[in-house]
Design an enzyme around this catalytic site. Sequence first.
Site, PDB file in Angstrom:
ATOM      1  N   GLY A 142      79.561 -15.454 -51.031  1.00 40.93           N
ATOM      2  CA  GLY A 142      80.323 -14.282 -51.437  1.00 40.93           C
ATOM      3  C   GLY A 142      81.437 -14.662 -52.384  1.00 40.93           C
ATOM      4  N   PRO A 143      82.070 -13.684 -53.000  1.00 41.69           N
ATOM      5  CG  PRO A 143      82.945 -11.600 -53.529  1.00 41.69           C
ATOM      6  CD  PRO A 143      81.771 -12.252 -52.865  1.00 41.69           C
ATOM      7  N   PRO A 144      85.323 -15.070 -53.979  1.00 42.84           N
ATOM      8  CG  PRO A 144      86.291 -16.407 -55.619  1.00 42.84           C
ATOM      9  CD  PRO A 144      85.287 -15.312 -55.439  1.00 42.84           C
TER      10      PRO A 144
ATOM     11  CE  LYS B  12      74.615  -5.348 -61.810  1.00 42.12           C
ATOM     12  NZ  LYS B  12      73.220  -5.229 -62.286  1.00 42.12           N
TER      13      LYS B  12
ATOM     14  CB  THR C  20      87.590 -20.455 -45.185  1.00 42.06           C
ATOM     15  OG1 THR C  20      87.013 -20.903 -46.420  1.00 42.06           O
ATOM     16  CG2 THR C  20      88.170 -21.648 -44.452  1.00 42.06           C
TER      17      THR C  20
ATOM     18  CB  VAL D 145      84.952 -11.828 -49.145  1.00 39.25           C
ATOM     19  CG1 VAL D 145      84.981 -11.163 -50.502  1.00 39.25           C
ATOM     20  CG2 VAL D 145      84.065 -13.067 -49.164  1.00 39.25           C
TER      21      VAL D 145
ATOM     22  CB  SER E 194      71.059  -5.415 -64.799  1.00 40.66           C
ATOM     23  OG  SER E 194      72.216  -6.086 -65.257  1.00 40.66           O
TER      24      SER E 194
END
Length: 1004
Positions: free
Chosen positions: A519-521, A915, A526, A523, A872
């Site tokens: 996932g993105p940073p 998106k 850790t 979220v 896309s």
Amino acid sequence: MGLFGKDRGERIAEFPCYLLETGTHLVPLPGILYNLVIERTYGERILGQFRGIGEAVDGALTGAGEAAEVPGRVAEVMKAFQERYDSGDKTQAVYICLVTEAAAGRHIGCIARLTGARAEGGELSVLLRGLVRAVVGQPVPSRRNEMWNGSVTVLDDAQRVATWGARQLDFARQGVFGAFEELDAGIGTFTARFKSSQKRGADGAAHLLTLSPLANTLFFHFSRSSFERSWKILRTMMHGFRDAKKDIRTAMDMLSVADLTVGLLPTTTAQRLEFLQAEDPAARIKTFVRHMQQLLEVFGSLYRATEYVHDRFETHGPIAKSQLIANQLRSLRFYIDDIKRNKPESGPGGRSRRLLPRPASGNSAAAGEEDDSEDSELVAIKRYVDEIEVKGVHADGVKMLKKDYRSLSKMHVQSTEYQMLRNYFDFIMGIPFGIYVSTPEIDLVASSRKLDNDHYGLVQVKKRLLEYLCVLKLSANSPGVTADAGAIEDGSATKRAVVYENKAQEQRKTKVPFLLLVGPPGVGKTSVAKSVADVLGRRFQRISLGGIHNEAEIRGHRRTYVGAMAGMIVNALCKAGCMNPLILLDEIDKVLSVPAGAGASRLNGDPGAALLEVLDPEQNHTFTDHYVGFPVDLSQVLFFCTANDLSGMSEPLVDRMEVIHIEGYTYEEKIAIGRHFLLPKQIRLNSFDMTGINLSLTDDAWRTVVVDYTREAGVRNLDRQLGAIVRGKIVEYVENNMSGSGDDVVTQKNLPKFLGLPPHSLREEVTQTTSFAEKYGVVHGLSYNSDGTGGVLVFEVIRSGDSRDKRLTVQTTGNLGTVLSESVSIATSLVKSLLARHVVHSSADDTSVAEFFRSECHLHVPFGAVPKDGPSAGAAISLALLSLALKRPVDPALCVTGEITLRGKILPVGGVKEKLLAAQLQGMGLALVPRGNRNDLVELAEDNAETQQRLLADPALPELATLQHKLGMAVHYCSDFRDLVLHAWPTADNLWHACEDSSVRPQL
């Protein structure tokens, strides 16, 4: 009647019994591992009675003479006992009742399982693990060290504890726990005082403590590495019982801990015998508490005696003091001479029978030199090597460590090789072989509540973690903790002891899953791993793999190199202090950033390939670190991995893990996280809670902070901005002379005061038009960024004039990739085909279409410094070209995503949730997505699995209404280009022909 008597249900007839020798001082207790060394011929005759029953017996008797066939009654007794009292292992085993001295006319002992045996020279080492107390019926042979088949009564504590009331159950927990806590503190105080007394700067009273033989004996016992490891495990177990329930299971656990504690502590033989003979569990707990208090009294007596000697010592003159010290030294020398002259004890007939561990025999010159050695560290290494076989070390490691120790003992202390080998042994002794932290009783409700309290959302992640907890709860076969006899008896362990690891026990270990959180940073990847470690009761270790480019960082350096050291994995085990921690491999995708075949990869190896063995459950039980040099078992380590993007990772590595995607948060989720988690955390960290002011933000302020000040998939920036608001409020509080109370609400108008002006909104850039530009030919597309977030792209197409050959040409700019350039070509061909076949027309005359066919067009995607690629954008580019051809503008609040084909089909794409979140943040009013992405939209609309199934089965597409309410914008499906055109220009009549004529019907 069967094997078990019907009177009490616990009597077993014809059970093998062994009467221990009087001088051994051994009192067997359940849960303790003992090593019995007897004369080889006599031992083989005893074990021959069990030939064919257990693997350990057959292995020890390999090459021995033939023995009589095992009586069927004995084999039947063994099987029945195993089924009732040791059913966890299906492998056939051998059991012997170790009988102690008679007390009050009764012989009581402990039934032990024979776990290993080995013959070496003229002796036979037999390894026995105590299981349960038993009373032996008469008659009992008068000779010691004799084996016979007698009638035994098993003392089943569970039957008696089941009759206890709440008061007795509470006493069992509080009594054992309280006595253990007091003794633990007393041992800590004693060892600290003794260590301080050994320092040169200590006062005279402190030095006197080291002159006491009793104090030295106690300190030697408490400072042994085997005792420290076992005591640390017991302390961890007791901490797990701090808030345990007052039930039968807790009481049984406390009884087991009491057995282990008495076996580990330097109690007297009489105390251990009294504790063993306590048949009633309640009386046993009282005996345990009394023995712990007696040991505490020993410490107090030592302190009082030291103070008394110091007071008397100060009254004497220098001559008297010198005589006292001389007498101490003379007595010590006499005692050393006695040790050297002593011969090993022998039983009848000259046969040596002894229980290990014990001091080295006096007829060994090497042993005498070792006893006189001043190098305590070398003695510790010798003791460790002697006990290595009972620690679960791989057989290759046992062989190598013994060989290295023999080399070390022959080296000169000042040589370089000696120092390197000493450092190696220091590190090996720090690896927690055989130490497993037991998993506490799993409460699924409490675990689920903790995960919910620690993290908002993340439904799929929590679901998978709860599944794993259910598996653990069902299996309930995590590795147990038992103390070995090396931490129980006085003296050093023998290097003759050999443990044959039970294969069936190895097979019972639960295979842990390897989870990859993607996932993105920001979220919560850790923090999820930390919460899981807390729920499971496992020790947590984090390994950051960012920037790792050398295989040796994972596997370690070979110890022949200067400055060699072990890899990150083994170091994490040392820091955790156990062999079953939870290790987080953070940013695992960053370790694979070096392209295959690059120079760095060839020179330093591939660290990603080294992780293949670590994360393979079929291989990691024999993971070999180059520095350690022998296999290390990682099978019980729970690995969690995190990554931002899977595109750079090798397929074999990803295939070894279970991938769980953690998507970005919607702005409603961010507001909820900020309100319930982040703002209270910042108030606490900045001590604003001490002011007594209740700080909060209005709904408009929350939305402005999330939308305008933080544009990210996670919540790290939101956390920083909230911290800035709290610090600003602290400044106001200080400037107002520390006055203020009640509620303090931050409004939208107050935000610039604390956060400054918000960054220029990208929404205004993508929606505003210029006064001199045409409005048609501009369409908004949606993108998925490499950091896991979504974005809004602008596709601009203009007509720059007629082409030279009067044919349609399209020039592209904006740092477009190969796939995106192909999408431009596909879109151009599709639009030309539709216009040429008159499937789409603009007006009665086709002047605009004719002009389009001979145009030289230019397609540009702003932000040219950012590389763009992917399929896309095909739908958005096709709509932009058609808008230019028809000279019909597209609503700037509309955004499109989807791959286009030459037949006009719109195919599903990835990253739809991210998106749509980006479209929401940029203020889009309508999003068109492929029909094939319905599953993604259903998951975005609802978290519950049953609700998702109901939505998918409904042909009315109810998820679209849910998304409109949740995102604040309309979302529609598009199966082909026709749906796209009709949603883009819903008010245009007869724009798309029905085309009944096959000559002009589009092939959709």
